[in-house]
Motif scaffolding. Sequence first.
Motif, PDB file in Angstrom:
ATOM      1  N   UNK A  22      32.752 -37.226  -2.818  1.00 57.44           N
ATOM      2  CA  UNK A  22      33.349 -37.440  -1.507  1.00 57.44           C
ATOM      3  C   UNK A  22      32.579 -38.521  -0.764  1.00 57.44           C
ATOM      4  N   UNK A  23      33.123 -38.959   0.354  1.00 65.10           N
ATOM      5  CA  UNK A  23      32.434 -39.983   1.168  1.00 65.10           C
ATOM      6  C   UNK A  23      31.079 -39.490   1.649  1.00 65.10           C
ATOM      7  N   UNK A  24      30.953 -38.180   1.828  1.00 64.61           N
ATOM      8  CA  UNK A  24      29.675 -37.626   2.292  1.00 64.61           C
ATOM      9  C   UNK A  24      28.694 -37.380   1.142  1.00 64.61           C
ATOM     10  N   UNK A  25      29.101 -37.742  -0.098  1.00 67.59           N
ATOM     11  CA  UNK A  25      28.181 -37.661  -1.235  1.00 67.59           C
ATOM     12  C   UNK A  25      28.211 -36.354  -2.008  1.00 67.59           C
ATOM     13  N   UNK A  26      29.183 -35.502  -1.743  1.00 72.11           N
ATOM     14  CA  UNK A  26      29.277 -34.218  -2.439  1.00 72.11           C
ATOM     15  C   UNK A  26      30.132 -34.399  -3.700  1.00 72.11           C
ATOM     16  N   UNK A  27      29.568 -34.003  -4.838  1.00 70.26           N
ATOM     17  CA  UNK A  27      30.293 -34.123  -6.110  1.00 70.26           C
ATOM     18  C   UNK A  27      31.162 -32.885  -6.329  1.00 70.26           C
ATOM     19  N   UNK A  28      32.356 -33.117  -6.894  1.00 73.05           N
ATOM     20  CA  UNK A  28      33.249 -32.005  -7.208  1.00 73.05           C
ATOM     21  C   UNK A  28      34.042 -32.321  -8.469  1.00 73.05           C
ATOM     22  N   UNK A  29      34.517 -31.266  -9.134  1.00 67.66           N
ATOM     23  CA  UNK A  29      35.329 -31.410 -10.339  1.00 67.66           C
ATOM     24  C   UNK A  29      36.797 -31.508  -9.927  1.00 67.66           C
TER      25      UNK A  29
END
Length: 138
Positions: A22-29
């Motif tokens: 995400x733009x805030x740097x949170x990784x997700x699948x």
Amino acid sequence: MMKIISFVVPGEPKAKARPRVTRSGIAYTPKDTINYENLVRLSFQTAYPYHTPVQGKVKAEIIAYFSIPKSASKRKMASMVLGEISPMKKPDLDNIAKIILDSLNQIAFKDDSQVTSLRVEKVYSERPCVEVRLVMEE
């Protein structure tokens, strides 16, 4: 003791997608990956409801059957069904294997690092699915 497990994952083969950020740097699948991993798990658990994960080495064979394109001529279609023409399109073999093996972690075997032999193949079929065969040492 050797144990052979075979099951089929219905539908068009999918690949393991890379994690998104995400733009805030949170990784997700990605949701597609999560849904397909759940389908693989469900297919396995439906076929082997009382299986406990093995801890020995595992040999895996994965055959991905892709739909024949609707635009294919009758002659080309016949060649595809006979296996003379193979799918040379995405997803890549390694990503197909990755999503299948990752899905089976803690369900079929303790960890996919136990897989010591892997054979993956892409073919055309009138019935898209993924056939998985595991040869396990218990």
